[in-house]
Design a protein around this motif. Structure first.
Motif, PDB file in Angstrom:
ATOM      1  N   MET A   1     -16.581   5.345  54.207  1.00 16.35           N
ATOM      2  CA  MET A   1     -16.297   5.070  52.797  1.00 16.35           C
ATOM      3  C   MET A   1     -15.868   6.309  52.014  1.00 16.35           C
ATOM      4  O   MET A   1     -15.024   6.211  51.133  1.00 16.35           O
ATOM      5  N   THR A   2     -16.427   7.455  52.330  1.00 17.26           N
ATOM      6  CA  THR A   2     -16.031   8.671  51.604  1.00 17.26           C
ATOM      7  C   THR A   2     -14.553   8.991  51.812  1.00 17.26           C
ATOM      8  O   THR A   2     -13.834   9.227  50.830  1.00 17.26           O
ATOM      9  N   PRO A   3     -14.034   8.975  53.052  1.00 18.48           N
ATOM     10  CA  PRO A   3     -12.589   9.211  53.207  1.00 18.48           C
ATOM     11  C   PRO A   3     -11.731   8.137  52.532  1.00 18.48           C
ATOM     12  O   PRO A   3     -10.674   8.442  51.982  1.00 18.48           O
ATOM     13  N   LEU A   4     -12.190   6.884  52.557  1.00 14.61           N
ATOM     14  CA  LEU A   4     -11.431   5.830  51.878  1.00 14.61           C
ATOM     15  C   LEU A   4     -11.410   6.089  50.378  1.00 14.61           C
ATOM     16  O   LEU A   4     -10.361   6.028  49.740  1.00 14.61           O
ATOM     17  N   TRP A   5     -12.558   6.388  49.802  1.00  9.20           N
ATOM     18  CA  TRP A   5     -12.655   6.663  48.361  1.00  9.20           C
ATOM     19  C   TRP A   5     -11.759   7.834  47.979  1.00  9.20           C
ATOM     20  O   TRP A   5     -10.987   7.757  47.023  1.00  9.20           O
ATOM     21  N   ARG A   6     -11.862   8.920  48.731  1.00 14.95           N
ATOM     22  CA  ARG A   6     -11.054  10.108  48.423  1.00 14.95           C
ATOM     23  C   ARG A   6      -9.570   9.829  48.597  1.00 14.95           C
ATOM     24  O   ARG A   6      -8.747  10.305  47.825  1.00 14.95           O
ATOM     25  N   GLY A   7      -9.223   9.063  49.643  1.00 16.14           N
ATOM     26  CA  GLY A   7      -7.822   8.745  49.881  1.00 16.14           C
ATOM     27  C   GLY A   7      -7.229   7.871  48.782  1.00 16.14           C
ATOM     28  O   GLY A   7      -6.076   8.044  48.408  1.00 16.14           O
ATOM     29  N   LEU A   8      -8.023   6.961  48.248  1.00 15.86           N
ATOM     30  CA  LEU A   8      -7.529   6.079  47.192  1.00 15.86           C
ATOM     31  C   LEU A   8      -7.500   6.764  45.836  1.00 15.86           C
ATOM     32  O   LEU A   8      -6.522   6.679  45.105  1.00 15.86           O
ATOM     33  N   PHE A   9      -8.605   7.408  45.482  1.00 17.23           N
ATOM     34  CA  PHE A   9      -8.762   7.923  44.126  1.00 17.23           C
ATOM     35  C   PHE A   9      -8.443   9.415  43.995  1.00 17.23           C
ATOM     36  O   PHE A   9      -8.448   9.936  42.885  1.00 17.23           O
ATOM     37  N   GLY A  10      -8.199  10.093  45.119  1.00 13.92           N
ATOM     38  CA  GLY A  10      -7.891  11.521  45.061  1.00 13.92           C
ATOM     39  C   GLY A  10      -9.057  12.337  44.528  1.00 13.92           C
ATOM     40  O   GLY A  10      -8.862  13.400  43.952  1.00 13.92           O
ATOM     41  N   SER A  11     -10.247  11.851  44.738  1.00 10.75           N
ATOM     42  CA  SER A  11     -11.449  12.481  44.203  1.00 10.75           C
ATOM     43  C   SER A  11     -12.087  13.386  45.244  1.00 10.75           C
ATOM     44  O   SER A  11     -12.046  13.100  46.434  1.00 10.75           O
TER      45      SER A  11
ATOM     46  N   LEU B   1      -4.312  -0.649  33.731  1.00 11.39           N
ATOM     47  CA  LEU B   1      -5.195   0.502  33.450  1.00 11.39           C
ATOM     48  C   LEU B   1      -4.807   1.718  34.292  1.00 11.39           C
ATOM     49  O   LEU B   1      -5.050   2.849  33.897  1.00 11.39           O
ATOM     50  N   ARG B   2      -4.224   1.462  35.442  1.00 11.94           N
ATOM     51  CA  ARG B   2      -3.796   2.544  36.329  1.00 11.94           C
ATOM     52  C   ARG B   2      -2.273   2.587  36.377  1.00 11.94           C
ATOM     53  O   ARG B   2      -1.620   1.542  36.326  1.00 11.94           O
ATOM     54  N   PRO B   3      -1.719   3.769  36.506  1.00 11.63           N
ATOM     55  CA  PRO B   3      -0.254   3.864  36.555  1.00 11.63           C
ATOM     56  C   PRO B   3       0.303   3.293  37.861  1.00 11.63           C
ATOM     57  O   PRO B   3      -0.396   3.223  38.880  1.00 11.63           O
ATOM     58  N   ARG B   4       1.552   2.910  37.819  1.00 16.95           N
ATOM     59  CA  ARG B   4       2.228   2.370  38.997  1.00 16.95           C
ATOM     60  C   ARG B   4       2.089   3.319  40.200  1.00 16.95           C
ATOM     61  O   ARG B   4       1.938   2.883  41.334  1.00 16.95           O
ATOM     62  N   GLN B   5       2.130   4.617  39.934  1.00 14.14           N
ATOM     63  CA  GLN B   5       2.044   5.590  41.025  1.00 14.14           C
ATOM     64  C   GLN B   5       0.714   5.493  41.776  1.00 14.14           C
ATOM     65  O   GLN B   5       0.665   5.720  42.983  1.00 14.14           O
ATOM     66  N   PHE B   6      -0.374   5.148  41.087  1.00 13.23           N
ATOM     67  CA  PHE B   6      -1.661   4.971  41.767  1.00 13.23           C
ATOM     68  C   PHE B   6      -1.530   3.909  42.854  1.00 13.23           C
ATOM     69  O   PHE B   6      -1.985   4.095  43.981  1.00 13.23           O
ATOM     70  N   TYR B   7      -0.918   2.781  42.515  1.00 10.96           N
ATOM     71  CA  TYR B   7      -0.782   1.688  43.483  1.00 10.96           C
ATOM     72  C   TYR B   7       0.157   2.077  44.625  1.00 10.96           C
ATOM     73  O   TYR B   7      -0.094   1.727  45.782  1.00 10.96           O
ATOM     74  N   ALA B   8       1.221   2.805  44.317  1.00  8.99           N
ATOM     75  CA  ALA B   8       2.136   3.269  45.370  1.00  8.99           C
ATOM     76  C   ALA B   8       1.409   4.220  46.311  1.00  8.99           C
ATOM     77  O   ALA B   8       1.525   4.109  47.540  1.00  8.99           O
ATOM     78  N   ASP B   9       0.635   5.151  45.744  1.00 11.92           N
ATOM     79  CA  ASP B   9      -0.121   6.099  46.571  1.00 11.92           C
ATOM     80  C   ASP B   9      -1.191   5.381  47.390  1.00 11.92           C
ATOM     81  O   ASP B   9      -1.418   5.703  48.563  1.00 11.92           O
ATOM     82  N   ALA B  10      -1.873   4.408  46.787  1.00 13.46           N
ATOM     83  CA  ALA B  10      -2.912   3.660  47.495  1.00 13.46           C
ATOM     84  C   ALA B  10      -2.306   2.884  48.658  1.00 13.46           C
ATOM     85  O   ALA B  10      -2.848   2.887  49.768  1.00 13.46           O
ATOM     86  N   LEU B  11      -1.186   2.225  48.419  1.00 14.63           N
ATOM     87  CA  LEU B  11      -0.524   1.486  49.494  1.00 14.63           C
ATOM     88  C   LEU B  11      -0.113   2.427  50.618  1.00 14.63           C
ATOM     89  O   LEU B  11      -0.332   2.140  51.797  1.00 14.63           O
ATOM     90  N   ARG B  12       0.459   3.546  50.248  1.00 17.28           N
ATOM     91  CA  ARG B  12       0.872   4.526  51.254  1.00 17.28           C
ATOM     92  C   ARG B  12      -0.342   4.993  52.066  1.00 17.28           C
ATOM     93  O   ARG B  12      -0.288   5.093  53.279  1.00 17.28           O
ATOM     94  N   PHE B  13      -1.460   5.244  51.391  1.00 21.57           N
ATOM     95  CA  PHE B  13      -2.659   5.707  52.093  1.00 21.57           C
ATOM     96  C   PHE B  13      -3.200   4.647  53.040  1.00 21.57           C
ATOM     97  O   PHE B  13      -3.451   4.925  54.208  1.00 21.57           O
ATOM     98  N   VAL B  14      -3.411   3.418  52.557  1.00 22.87           N
ATOM     99  CA  VAL B  14      -4.058   2.419  53.416  1.00 22.87           C
ATOM    100  C   VAL B  14      -3.172   1.944  54.557  1.00 22.87           C
ATOM    101  O   VAL B  14      -3.667   1.356  55.513  1.00 22.87           O
ATOM    102  N   THR B  15      -1.881   2.202  54.486  1.00 28.52           N
ATOM    103  CA  THR B  15      -0.985   1.813  55.583  1.00 28.52           C
ATOM    104  C   THR B  15      -0.551   3.007  56.424  1.00 28.52           C
ATOM    105  O   THR B  15       0.324   2.874  57.267  1.00 28.52           O
ATOM    106  N   SER B  16      -1.168   4.152  56.201  1.00 34.13           N
ATOM    107  CA  SER B  16      -0.761   5.372  56.902  1.00 34.13           C
ATOM    108  C   SER B  16      -1.659   5.650  58.116  1.00 34.13           C
ATOM    109  O   SER B  16      -2.787   5.174  58.184  1.00 34.13           O
ATOM    110  N   PRO B  17      -1.161   6.444  59.046  1.00 32.86           N
ATOM    111  CA  PRO B  17      -2.019   6.882  60.152  1.00 32.86           C
ATOM    112  C   PRO B  17      -3.271   7.619  59.651  1.00 32.86           C
ATOM    113  O   PRO B  17      -4.316   7.547  60.278  1.00 32.86           O
ATOM    114  N   GLU B  18      -3.161   8.294  58.513  1.00 26.93           N
ATOM    115  CA  GLU B  18      -4.313   9.013  57.958  1.00 26.93           C
ATOM    116  C   GLU B  18      -5.490   8.058  57.736  1.00 26.93           C
ATOM    117  O   GLU B  18      -6.618   8.347  58.104  1.00 26.93           O
ATOM    118  N   SER B  19      -5.244   6.898  57.157  1.00 21.34           N
ATOM    119  CA  SER B  19      -6.339   5.948  56.931  1.00 21.34           C
ATOM    120  C   SER B  19      -6.678   5.212  58.222  1.00 21.34           C
ATOM    121  O   SER B  19      -7.810   4.801  58.422  1.00 21.34           O
TER     122      SER B  19
END
Length: 155
Positions: A34-44, A70-88
């Protein structure tokens, strides 16, 4: 719940966010996944600890346009890129840790938990607090959504 919620929305009910599942998530918040998922999504640099996030099971919910915005379009683009990437794909725990190139299909399927783990974060993405109250005690929900959970005891 789905039929009643859609009917209420069609008649103008204001439901900014509501899960459509009945049961609470009872699987553990595992920091190793969960920590890598949280950090990957929220950049925290920090993530919630076990026990700080509680929500309803599964990724079935309604969300208002205003909550999505509430969140900018870029958040969703980055989240999609993260969850569909080899990194995730490869950070999540699997029964064994073979190299990326030699993972078997079975090990990959067991290790591919991003989609399942997303149920822990949808409510946060759309502006709810980390810990959602039980539906029957949630003052933000209309009366028809205040159903008692099917499961009555939680560990």
């Amino acid at each position: 719940i789905v039929d009643d919620t859609l009917r209420a929305l069609a008649y103008g009910a204001d439901i900014p966010f509501a899960h459509l599942g009945n049961n609470r998530v009872t699987m553990a918040w595992r920091p190793d996944s969960m920590t890598p998922l949280w950090r990957g999504l929220f950049g925290s640099s920090v993530a919630p600890a076990a026990g700080e996030v509680s929500t309803y099971c599964c990724s079935h919910f309604v969300v208002s346009r205003e909550r999505v915005w509430l969140r900018p379009r870029q958040f969703y683009a980055d989240a999609l890129r993260f969850v569909t990437s080899p990194e995730s794909y490869f950070y999540l725990p699997a029964p064994r840790k073979p190299s990326k190139q030699s993972r078997t299909a079975a090990a990959e399927m067991k290790g591919r938990l991003v989609c399942q783990n997303m149920m822990f974060v949808w409510h946060v993405i759309f502006g709810e607090s980390l810990s959602l109250p039980h539906r029957m005690n949630d003052p933000s929900l209309p009366l028809f959504l205040k159903t008692r959970n099917i499961r009555t005891a939680y560990r």
